[in-house]
Design a protein around this motif. Structure first.
Motif, PDB file in Angstrom:
ATOM      1  N   THR A  34       0.698  -1.192   0.061  1.00 30.85           N
ATOM      2  CA  THR A  34      -0.006   0.094  -0.016  1.00 30.85           C
ATOM      3  C   THR A  34       0.887   1.214  -0.071  1.00 30.85           C
ATOM      4  O   THR A  34       1.933   1.246   0.389  1.00 30.85           O
ATOM      5  CB  THR A  34      -1.011   0.017   1.316  1.00 30.85           C
ATOM      6  N   THR A  66      -2.143   7.820  -2.260  1.00 29.86           N
ATOM      7  CA  THR A  66      -2.547   7.873  -3.507  1.00 29.86           C
ATOM      8  C   THR A  66      -2.593   9.122  -4.218  1.00 29.86           C
ATOM      9  O   THR A  66      -3.507   9.530  -4.875  1.00 29.86           O
ATOM     10  CB  THR A  66      -4.342   7.402  -3.407  1.00 29.86           C
ATOM     11  N   PRO A 106       0.214   5.459  -8.155  1.00 27.29           N
ATOM     12  CA  PRO A 106      -0.316   4.989  -6.632  1.00 27.29           C
ATOM     13  C   PRO A 106      -1.301   3.891  -7.176  1.00 27.29           C
ATOM     14  O   PRO A 106      -2.263   3.567  -6.330  1.00 27.29           O
ATOM     15  CB  PRO A 106      -0.922   6.205  -6.160  1.00 27.29           C
ATOM     16  N   SER A 107      -1.691   3.526  -8.314  1.00 23.04           N
ATOM     17  CA  SER A 107      -2.451   2.251  -8.768  1.00 23.04           C
ATOM     18  C   SER A 107      -1.660   1.094  -9.747  1.00 23.04           C
ATOM     19  O   SER A 107      -0.588   1.571 -10.186  1.00 23.04           O
ATOM     20  CB  SER A 107      -3.549   2.905  -9.935  1.00 23.04           C
ATOM     21  N   TYR A 161      -3.676   4.304 -14.494  1.00 20.63           N
ATOM     22  CA  TYR A 161      -3.535   5.842 -13.901  1.00 20.63           C
ATOM     23  C   TYR A 161      -3.630   6.802 -14.844  1.00 20.63           C
ATOM     24  O   TYR A 161      -3.040   7.027 -15.925  1.00 20.63           O
ATOM     25  CB  TYR A 161      -2.047   5.982 -13.062  1.00 20.63           C
ATOM     26  N   ARG A 198      -2.265  -1.418  -3.935  1.00 22.21           N
ATOM     27  CA  ARG A 198      -2.546  -0.330  -4.409  1.00 22.21           C
ATOM     28  C   ARG A 198      -4.003  -0.552  -5.221  1.00 22.21           C
ATOM     29  O   ARG A 198      -4.270  -1.714  -5.460  1.00 22.21           O
ATOM     30  CB  ARG A 198      -1.638   0.131  -5.566  1.00 22.21           C
ATOM     31  N   ILE A 213      -6.630   4.777 -10.553  1.00 21.18           N
ATOM     32  CA  ILE A 213      -6.784   5.929 -10.005  1.00 21.18           C
ATOM     33  C   ILE A 213      -7.145   7.130 -11.166  1.00 21.18           C
ATOM     34  O   ILE A 213      -6.355   6.888 -12.129  1.00 21.18           O
ATOM     35  CB  ILE A 213      -6.106   6.568  -8.955  1.00 21.18           C
ATOM     36  N   SER A 269      -5.563  -3.585  -0.496  1.00 19.39           N
ATOM     37  CA  SER A 269      -5.922  -2.167  -1.135  1.00 19.39           C
ATOM     38  C   SER A 269      -7.144  -1.517  -0.622  1.00 19.39           C
ATOM     39  O   SER A 269      -8.021  -2.080  -0.105  1.00 19.39           O
ATOM     40  CB  SER A 269      -6.064  -2.461  -2.767  1.00 19.39           C
ATOM     41  N   GLY A 300     -10.517   4.711  -7.733  1.00 18.34           N
ATOM     42  CA  GLY A 300     -10.438   5.990  -7.394  1.00 18.34           C
ATOM     43  C   GLY A 300     -10.605   7.183  -7.945  1.00 18.34           C
ATOM     44  O   GLY A 300     -10.072   7.292  -9.098  1.00 18.34           O
ATOM     45  N   GLN A 324     -10.582  11.145  -8.146  1.00 13.55           N
ATOM     46  CA  GLN A 324     -10.117  12.526  -7.678  1.00 13.55           C
ATOM     47  C   GLN A 324     -10.111  13.681  -8.458  1.00 13.55           C
ATOM     48  O   GLN A 324      -9.719  13.833  -9.265  1.00 13.55           O
ATOM     49  CB  GLN A 324      -8.497  12.293  -6.997  1.00 13.55           C
TER      50      GLN A 324
END
Length: 493
Positions: free
Chosen positions: A384, A387, A406-407, A411, A433, A437, A457, A462, A464
């Motif tokens: 982990t 992110t 971070p994935s 990404y 991860r 993301i 994970s 995700g 953002q």
């Protein structure tokens, strides 16, 4: 009646040169041995080759033929219009270490691209502003380990074939080996046809660089390179931003030891549009298997990939807009848009460069990209981590220019209008991860998307600061619902 007979003879002259010879050879056949070539591996046959080319050109065109033998060429051969080089089976033209090739010409624009891209004369074969030329047959041109992979000194060659501003080029049936920096470098050309071309530069550098070139059809190429295998570029070596496009590549086999297999860039001055790639097998690339980068202001659009299988890539797919701006006339920031990927499978080894889409900023997003039936398997194996957005060197095009994503899977950063349908991402080793993301983006859809769930994970996908995301009919590989994190984001499902 005499006129009819003359026309018939001219057509017959074209036929006897063999299948694959184009209109580049409308006249007779000129055997280089008739002009003094020995083909005995030791004599320098460059002068005889030049004489045969000159004779064919003076006659209005023809085929310069190499029968079985090894022809050493220690000087640059100067190509001429309407002449096809035909290499019979068993014929090899080999390079020399005598340092007697043409020296690099001055170039007032050489600050805008690497040295090898800026100079063309220092090659085994060179031509400029030629029409209807070709290399066909079943023989080989081999640098012999004598061509330079770095910046050559005067007398040293760094490429087998160097062509600028040509119209009508055929490259079919032959094999190019040990090309130094480039097996083939063409710049500012149009109307290029290639079938069954083999390139082996796995011990030196690039396979085929196609620069600022339009109207290209490549079928059944087999290119094994160390650096880039088959790459499309647009630089400023000819003192202008030139167009690129109307390109079709089918049935290719590509590999790159250190670098990129099928690539746009990094030199990207002029715009690119109208590219179709299909039926391609990629068996190694320690950078990108499929890469599209716009580093120098180019607009790259209308590019389509279909039925492609990849293995052994470090970064299976990477799209990036950079801001190197290494091009004349003060280029702005480029764009990448209108890209499709259909029926793509990829296994990904070595360094863990997650598949990535990276725009330059909120005003220069990678846009309108669809992935349909894209199945990727990545190494995984990370724990982990935070992110947040990874580091980025905006002037570097390499996958490593962006820090650890971070994935473990996709990404996306500064992207818009991206759609994944009937696609998946899985890992070889458990990864802490998320699968994907998406950051600072808009209009992102995952439809019938499958992702492998990491044991530790925090979530699976995700979002953002994403305006308009949608995840529907999607699940983990075990069948459970995907866990979403939607910080600062809005749904448009």
């Amino acid at each position: 009646m005499k006129k009819i007979l003359l026309i018939t003879c001219a057509v017959a002259g074209l036929v006897v040169t063999g299948a694959g010879v184009s209109a580049a050879a409308p006249g007779g056949v000129y055997d280089v041995k008739d002009y003094g070539a020995k083909g005995n591996r030791s004599a320098n046959d460059s002068a005889a080759i030049d004489k045969a080319i000159t004779a064919a050109n003076a006659a209005g065109g023809g085929t310069v033929r190499f029968t079985s033998g090894t022809y050493k060429s220690a000087n640059t051969v100067h190509l001429k219009s309407n002449v096809t080089i035909q290499l019979d089976a068993g014929a090899t033209i080999t390079g020399s270490g005598a340092d007697t090739y043409d020296k690099p010409e001055p170039n007032q624009w050489d600050d805008y691209q690497d040295y090898g891209h800026s100079h063309f004369h220092n090659a085994m074969f060179y031509g400029d502003k030629l029409t209807n030329i070709g290399f066909t047959g079943a023989g080989t041109i081999d640098g012999g380990g004598n061509l330079i992979t770095g910046n050559p000194k005067s007398g040293e060659a760094d490429k087998i074939l160097s062509l600028t501003r040509c119209d009508g080029l055929t490259l079919s049936g032959i094999k190019l080996r040990r090309g130094g920096h480039f097996a083939a470098l063409i710049n500012g050309c149009t109307n290029v046809v290639s079938d069954r071309l083999t390139i082996d530069t796995a011990s030196d550098r690039d396979g085929w660089n196609i620069i600022s070139t339009t109207n290209v059809t490549i079928t059944n190429a087999n290119i094994a390179a160390n650096d880039d295998a088959l790459v499309f570029k647009s630089d400023y070596a000819l003192g202008a931003k030139l167009p690129n496009g109307n390109v079709t590549v089918t049935g290719a086999k590509l590999s790159a030891v250190c670098c990129n297999a099928l690539m746009f860039g990094s030199e990207t001055c002029g715009d690119f549009t109208g590219y179709h790639f299909s039926g391609i097998t990629i068996t190694g690339a320690h950078k990108s298997g499929i890469g599209i980068v716009s580093m120098d202001g180019a607009k790259i659009s209308d590019v389509h990939y279909r039925d492609i299988t990849m293995s052994g890539t470090y970064s299976p797919i990477m799209l990036k807009i950079g801001t190197r701006k290494r091009c004349g006339n003060n280029p702005g920031v480029g764009s990448i848009s209108g890209i499709t990927f259909d029926n793509i499978t990829g296994t990904h080894t070595g360094s863990n460069f997650s598949p990535t889409i990276w725009g330059a900023d909120s005003g220069h997003r990678v846009s309108d990209v669809t992935f349909t039936g894209v199945q990727l398997n990545v190494p995984g194996g990370n724990g982990t981590m935070g992110t947040g957005v990874p580091s980025n060197t905006a002037t570097d095009y390499n996958p490593k220019s962006i820090g650890t994503r971070p994935s473990y899977g996709w990404y996306l950063h500064y992207a818009a209008g991206i759609r994944f349908t009937d696609s998946s991402v899985e890992f070889a080793k458990d990864d802490g991860r998320p699968a994907s993301i998406v950051n600072n983006s808009a209009d992102i859809t995952f439809d019938h998307f499958t992702a492998e769930k990491g044991a530790k994970s925090p979530f699976d996908i995700g979002f953002q600061s994403v305006t308009g995301y949608c995840v529907k009919d999607s699940a983990t590989t075990s069948g459970s619902a995907l866990r979403l994190n939607t910080s600062g984001s809005t749904s448009n499902c």
